[in-house]
Design an enzyme around this catalytic site. Structure first.
Site, PDB file in Angstrom:
ATOM      1  N   LYS A 131      -9.670  -5.247  -3.750  1.00 21.74           N
ATOM      2  CA  LYS A 131     -10.736  -3.604  -3.985  1.00 21.74           C
ATOM      3  C   LYS A 131     -10.036  -3.181  -4.950  1.00 21.74           C
ATOM      4  O   LYS A 131     -10.632  -2.273  -5.695  1.00 21.74           O
ATOM      5  CB  LYS A 131     -11.207  -3.420  -2.576  1.00 21.74           C
TER       6      LYS A 131
ATOM      7  N   LYS B  12       1.234  -0.989  -0.294  1.00 19.09           N
ATOM      8  CA  LYS B  12       0.002  -0.130  -0.327  1.00 19.09           C
ATOM      9  C   LYS B  12       1.130   1.263  -0.071  1.00 19.09           C
ATOM     10  O   LYS B  12       0.726   2.466  -0.563  1.00 19.09           O
ATOM     11  CB  LYS B  12      -1.117   0.488   0.885  1.00 19.09           C
TER      12      LYS B  12
ATOM     13  N   LYS C   2      -4.010 -12.215  -6.482  1.00 17.04           N
ATOM     14  CA  LYS C   2      -5.448 -11.939  -5.619  1.00 17.04           C
ATOM     15  C   LYS C   2      -6.685 -11.042  -6.109  1.00 17.04           C
ATOM     16  O   LYS C   2      -6.511 -10.043  -6.149  1.00 17.04           O
ATOM     17  CB  LYS C   2      -5.143 -12.271  -3.520  1.00 17.04           C
TER      18      LYS C   2
HETATM   19  P1  TYM Z   1     -10.261  -6.335   4.352  1.00 19.62           P
HETATM   20  O1  TYM Z   1     -11.404  -5.041   3.739  1.00 19.62           O
HETATM   21  O2  TYM Z   1      -9.565  -6.176   3.152  1.00 19.62           O
HETATM   22  O3  TYM Z   1     -10.835  -7.929   3.714  1.00 19.62           O
HETATM   23  C1  TYM Z   1     -12.066  -8.441   4.667  1.00 19.62           C
HETATM   24  C2  TYM Z   1     -12.043  -9.981   4.109  1.00 19.62           C
HETATM   25  O4  TYM Z   1     -11.665  -9.751   2.857  1.00 19.62           O
HETATM   26  C3  TYM Z   1     -10.862 -10.574   3.088  1.00 19.62           C
HETATM   27  N1  TYM Z   1     -10.555 -11.188   1.430  1.00 19.62           N
HETATM   28  C4  TYM Z   1      -9.626 -11.974   0.646  1.00 19.62           C
HETATM   29  N2  TYM Z   1     -10.783 -13.021   1.003  1.00 19.62           N
HETATM   30  C5  TYM Z   1     -10.289 -14.783  -0.141  1.00 19.62           C
HETATM   31  N3  TYM Z   1      -9.791 -14.212  -1.387  1.00 19.62           N
HETATM   32  C6  TYM Z   1     -10.104 -12.783  -1.404  1.00 19.62           C
HETATM   33  N4  TYM Z   1      -9.161 -12.594  -2.813  1.00 19.62           N
HETATM   34  C7  TYM Z   1      -9.779 -11.820  -0.539  1.00 19.62           C
HETATM   35  N5  TYM Z   1      -9.875 -10.053  -0.054  1.00 19.62           N
HETATM   36  C8  TYM Z   1     -10.498 -10.051   1.374  1.00 19.62           C
HETATM   37  C9  TYM Z   1     -10.108 -10.415   3.559  1.00 19.62           C
HETATM   38  O5  TYM Z   1      -8.686 -11.690   4.451  1.00 19.62           O
HETATM   39  C10 TYM Z   1     -10.345 -10.028   4.832  1.00 19.62           C
HETATM   40  O6  TYM Z   1     -10.786 -11.089   5.996  1.00 19.62           O
HETATM   41  N6  TYM Z   1      -7.004  -5.720   7.973  1.00 19.62           N
HETATM   42  C11 TYM Z   1      -8.802  -6.498   7.198  1.00 19.62           C
HETATM   43  C12 TYM Z   1     -10.089  -5.742   8.053  1.00 19.62           C
HETATM   44  C13 TYM Z   1      -9.552  -5.775   9.477  1.00 19.62           C
HETATM   45  C14 TYM Z   1     -10.125  -7.060  10.458  1.00 19.62           C
HETATM   46  C15 TYM Z   1      -9.439  -6.635  11.911  1.00 19.62           C
HETATM   47  C16 TYM Z   1      -9.628  -7.811  10.667  1.00 19.62           C
HETATM   48  C17 TYM Z   1      -9.541  -4.816  10.757  1.00 19.62           C
HETATM   49  N7  TYM Z   1      -9.851  -5.396  11.631  1.00 19.62           N
HETATM   50  C18 TYM Z   1      -9.514  -7.255  12.713  1.00 19.62           C
HETATM   51  C19 TYM Z   1     -10.166  -9.082  11.326  1.00 19.62           C
HETATM   52  C20 TYM Z   1     -10.050  -8.308  12.449  1.00 19.62           C
HETATM   53  C21 TYM Z   1      -9.086  -5.898   6.000  1.00 19.62           C
HETATM   54  O7  TYM Z   1      -8.194  -5.473   5.900  1.00 19.62           O
HETATM   55  O8  TYM Z   1      -9.955  -6.602   5.006  1.00 19.62           O
END
Ligand code: TYM
Length: 327
Positions: A196, A113, A193
């Site tokens: 977004k 990022k 992967k």
């Molecule tokens: P975020 O918003 O990027 O993504 C949300 C969830 O989607 C999963 N994910 C995927 N799973 C499978 N294949 C993919 N291509 C893919 N892209 C995204 C992510 O692994 C995530 O579970 N850091 C986290 C948000 C967060 C969080 C937390 C999660 C903040 N605090 C505490 C758990 C516990 C994130 O960026 O999610």
């Protein structure tokens, strides 16, 4: 027996795609029966990349609606916006004092990022706030996709460090990372992967994509040389990714699908995958369309109140342990 606590979060950045759904959201929904579940739209995390304020307000609400439409029931789960529960940021500060810079320097998401949007302190400290999200509720389990493994390791490490230095406070959280679906790949480049932030819209299917858009995106998905429907990430990453998606939307084992479709042409197979995705997303799209913004905002405010009550309970324990009780 008291139920174990599950916590997870999703960022309100860009549109939620089937990677988020298959890797995380649908497990959030399933875990509601067995665990005490707490879910969060992590809006403060999303501020680590530049956001237009008016658009951001909309994105937050949209993310909340998507999570509910996907099946998280805010009367069963605690569900709220992270920014409305200030205990997250207080704990994040305290955990920050236990965090080695070396461990933050190793974070691959920070590297990715900061290459894209430039480094800022928030982006650097992102994993510490994530650890606080999890620990403030004393969560035991964290359902996430594979890309969060490194962040989760830090949360575990910080729980252990805190417990060692100040005495037992936090359970050491464990990830729930599904065997299949934890890493759904881009439709345009099945070696990276689904994300977004990919500028190519064709790389991902959004939960709200119309059926014809889904068909078009899957129709144009990059496939592999040769023929035959086989599960092989090395030799056939494109078809393997589609097999994984089909398997999850149809709740059918990959082996069964391979046996059934082995001799199909890629084009025919893609049509089949597209229809499974269209069918799988239909209930989410229709649930989304019945949700009223005001109702969701009200639910989120109520969720924040309840989450504050839950977090305050543990905040007191942490303050006592570190010597911040005020007497
Ligand atoms: P975020 O918003 O990027 O993504 C949300 C969830 O989607 C999963 N994910 C995927 N799973 C499978 N294949 C993919 N291509 C893919 N892209 C995204 C992510 O692994 C995530 O579970 N850091 C986290 C948000 C967060 C969080 C937390 C999660 C903040 N605090 C505490 C758990 C516990 C994130 O960026 O999610």
């Amino acid at each position: 027996m008291t139920k174990q606590i599950v916590f997870s979060g999703i960022q309100p950045t860009g549109d939620i795609h089937i990677g988020n759904y298959l890797g995380a959201l649908r497990n959030w929904v399933r875990l509601q029966d067995e665990y005490e579940t707490i879910y969060c739209v992590v809006d403060l995390h999303a501020l680590t990349i530049p956001q237009d304020p008016a658009a951001f307000e909309k994105d937050r609400l949209e993310a909340a609606k998507m999570v509910i439409a996907a099946g998280v029931d805010p009367t069963t789960s605690l569900f709220y916006y992270q920014s409305q529960v200030p205990q997250h940021t207080e704990l994040s500060w305290i955990l920050g004092t236990l965090t080695q810079l070396g461990s933050l320097n190793r974070m691959t998401q920070f590297k990715d990022k900061s290459d894209r949007v430039g480094a800022n302190l928030g982006l650097y400290a992102y994993p510490v706030l994530m650890a606080a999200d999890i620990l403030i509720h004393h969560a035991h389990k964290v359902p996430v996709g594979e890309d969060q493994t490194q962040h989760l390791e830090l949360a575990r490490d910080l729980a252990e460090r805190f417990n060692r230095r100040y005495g037992d406070e936090f359970p050491v959280p464990e990830g729930i990372i599904p065997e299949h679906g934890a890493r759904i790949m881009s439709l345009q480049d099945p070696t990276s992967k689904m994300s977004k932030s990919d500028p190519n819209q064709g790389s991902r299917i959004l939960l709200l994509d119309e059926p014809d858009v889904v068909r078009k995106k899957i129709g144009r998905a990059v496939t592999d040389s040769g023929t035959g429907i086989e599960y092989d990430w090395e030799k056939k990453p494109g078809i393997t990714n589609l097999l994984e998606i089909l398997s999850l939307f149809q709740d059918t084992a990959v082996e069964t699908l391979v046996a059934e479709h082995h001799d199909k042409q890629y084009g025919e197979f893609k049509q089949l995958v597209a229809e499974a995705v269209v069918d799988g997303l239909a209930p989410i799209r229709s649930a989304y369309n019945t949700l009223e913004d005001e109702d969701v905002s009200r639910l989120m405010n109520k969720g924040a109140l309840d989450a504050r009550t839950s977090a305050e309970k543990y905040q007191v324990g942490v303050r006592q342990k570190v010597g911040l009780t005020g007497h």
